[in-house]
Design a protein around this motif. Structure first.
Motif, short mmCIF file in Angstrom:
data_model
loop_
_atom_site.label_atom_id
_atom_site.label_comp_id
_atom_site.label_asym_id
_atom_site.label_seq_id
_atom_site.Cartn_x
_atom_site.Cartn_y
_atom_site.Cartn_z
N ALA A 143 0.96 -1.17 -0.11
CA ALA A 143 -0.03 -0.07 -0.06
C ALA A 143 0.90 1.34 -0.05
O ALA A 143 0.25 2.30 -0.44
N ARG A 144 2.08 1.24 0.36
CA ARG A 144 2.86 2.31 0.47
C ARG A 144 3.98 2.37 -0.76
O ARG A 144 4.84 3.49 -0.70
N ILE A 145 3.87 1.73 -1.70
CA ILE A 145 4.70 1.90 -2.96
C ILE A 145 4.10 3.33 -3.61
O ILE A 145 3.00 3.32 -3.89
N ALA A 146 5.41 3.92 -4.08
CA ALA A 146 5.06 5.37 -4.71
C ALA A 146 4.75 4.79 -6.25
O ALA A 146 5.76 4.16 -6.86
N GLY A 147 4.07 5.75 -7.01
CA GLY A 147 3.85 5.74 -8.13
C GLY A 147 2.82 4.47 -8.64
O GLY A 147 2.57 3.56 -8.06
N ILE A 207 8.00 -0.03 19.34
CA ILE A 207 6.62 0.56 19.17
C ILE A 207 5.93 0.27 17.89
O ILE A 207 4.96 0.66 17.57
N ASN A 208 6.55 -0.72 17.22
CA ASN A 208 5.98 -0.97 15.83
C ASN A 208 4.69 -1.72 15.85
O ASN A 208 3.83 -1.49 14.87
N PHE A 255 -2.71 0.69 14.49
CA PHE A 255 -3.41 1.69 13.85
C PHE A 255 -3.16 1.88 12.01
O PHE A 255 -3.06 2.94 11.73
N GLY A 256 -2.81 0.72 11.61
CA GLY A 256 -3.01 0.65 10.16
C GLY A 256 -1.29 0.79 9.74
O GLY A 256 -1.44 1.25 8.44
N GLY A 257 -0.30 1.30 10.34
CA GLY A 257 0.90 1.56 10.08
C GLY A 257 2.00 0.43 10.01
O GLY A 257 1.79 -0.53 10.26
N GLY A 258 3.13 0.68 10.14
CA GLY A 258 4.19 -0.24 10.75
C GLY A 258 5.45 0.31 10.41
O GLY A 258 5.64 1.54 10.69
N GLY A 259 6.50 -0.49 10.43
CA GLY A 259 7.86 0.07 10.35
C GLY A 259 8.99 -0.74 11.33
O GLY A 259 8.43 -1.81 11.38
N HIS A 260 9.81 -0.04 11.45
CA HIS A 260 11.07 -0.82 12.48
C HIS A 260 10.57 -0.96 13.95
O HIS A 260 9.70 -0.51 14.37
N LEU A 261 11.27 -1.55 14.72
CA LEU A 261 10.82 -1.83 16.13
C LEU A 261 11.02 -0.35 16.80
O LEU A 261 10.04 -0.14 17.60
N LEU A 262 11.90 0.46 16.59
CA LEU A 262 12.09 1.70 17.22
C LEU A 262 11.69 2.81 16.16
O LEU A 262 11.74 4.07 16.88
N ALA A 263 11.28 2.57 15.00
CA ALA A 263 10.90 3.83 14.30
C ALA A 263 9.67 3.27 13.37
O ALA A 263 10.14 2.84 12.27
N SER A 264 8.79 3.91 13.56
CA SER A 264 7.45 3.21 12.61
C SER A 264 6.70 4.90 12.54
O SER A 264 7.01 5.87 12.66
N GLY A 265 5.60 4.50 11.54
CA GLY A 265 4.80 5.70 11.31
C GLY A 265 3.33 5.07 10.81
O GLY A 265 3.14 3.87 10.53
#
Length: 309
Positions: free
Chosen positions: A85-89, A270-271, A277-287
């Motif tokens: 869902a986060r792929i650009a273009g 915090i991932n 809440f519909g996001g994701g990322g790394h263990l200590l850096a997410s969005g």
């Protein structure tokens, strides 16, 4: 896995390289480095970076387009993007290859090369080169793009996922002739407008007794400072400098009224909260994104529960 990816590169005449939306240094650096490396190594092939340029990262690369898109006979590689869902273009076909260093919660490609222990996706592109030095070529310009990705994602080698391997790759990039000092200055440089936003961060951030810090940056402020939405990445790491802060959430209001949320932590993962809440990322850096501040309060409450008094 790497051998299968290399075989696909050799088989295809047209290769399209994608990355995630709202690109950071690692996304642009990795995408542009892989594109340039494949062009240099295989001049007979068409290698196209897909997406729109980001003005603040134009010094890394502006060489990308949304006018040329892949068909089913082409090779499609997506770098530094955890979920489809986060792929650009525009992406009219299914991705062939995913190269990423985020937790692999969405293996959306036919081949998924994922190494979450890597501090940056740029390191994985160097690993690809290192595996096939007889087939792949690299130069100082390409090395500089990878170095920008590394120091961007590791915040100048200060994050907990920075390893001896990270420093080893950085050292090898230096040996290729990069100007590391200049690249570091470009990654960390801010203009007067952003410096005023930095001041707003320190003056207005709220920190509770558990060490959870929160801040809302309204669209009206970005307009007043003439800062385009999506160009505020340089402020995200600022709360880490405060001794009292353990976890911080920055809510950046979009022109449409929703909020992009940066979740960061010094030590507590915090991932999982971001995923709730519909996001994701790394263990200590997410969005993630929230549609309004009412949902934002729920996110704050869920994050606050991670911290034990």
């Amino acid at each position: 896995m790497i051998s299968k990816i290399m075989a696909l590169i050799l088989q295809h005449q047209r290769i399209f390289v994608y990355r995630h939306v709202n690109p950071d240094f690692d996304a642009i650096g990795t995408q542009s480095a892989l594109t340039a490396m494949l062009r240099l190594s295989f001049p007979e092939k068409q290698v196209i970076a897909v997406g729109l340029p980001k003005p603040s990262l134009a010094w890394i690369s502006e060489d990308m387009t949304v006018e040329k898109l892949p068909s089913t006979v082409d090779l499609t590689i997506v770098v530094d993007c955890a979920n489809r869902a986060r792929i650009a273009g525009p992406l009219p076909v299914s991705p062939t290859v995913k190269i990423d260093h985020h937790p692999d919660l969405d293996p959306y490609a036919q081949l998924n090369w994922v190494e979450p222990q890597m501090a940056s996706c740029a390191e994985m592109i160097y690993k690809l080169y290192q595996t096939y030095p007889e087939r792949l070529k690299i130069n100082a310009d390409i090395a500089g793009k990878l170095y920008a990705g590394i120091i961007g994602d590791t915040v100048n080698f200060s994050t907990t996922d920075t390893t001896s391997q990270t420093f080893d790759v950085a050292s090898k990039l230096y040996q290729l002739g990069i100007d590391g000092a200049k690249i570091s200055q470009q990654v960390t440089a801010v203009d007067l407008k952003l410096s005023k936003l930095m001041g707003f961060v320190f003056e207005n951030i709220k920190i509770n007794q558990r060490g959870l810090a929160t801040l809302v940056i309204p669209q009206a402020l970005l307009r007043r400072l003439q800062i385009p939405w999506g160009s505020e990445d340089s402020i995200v790491a600022l709360p880490a400098r405060l001794k009292e802060v353990k976890i911080w959430l920055l809510f950046i209001e979009s022109p449409e009224g929703q909020y992009r949320v940066h979740l960061r932590s010094k030590f507590v993962p915090i991932n999982a909260v971001a995923q709730q809440f519909g996001g994701g990322g790394h263990l200590l850096a997410s969005g993630t994104y929230v549609k309004n501040l009412q949902v934002g309060e729920q996110l704050i409450a869920a994050t606050n529960r991670l911290l034990v008094m």
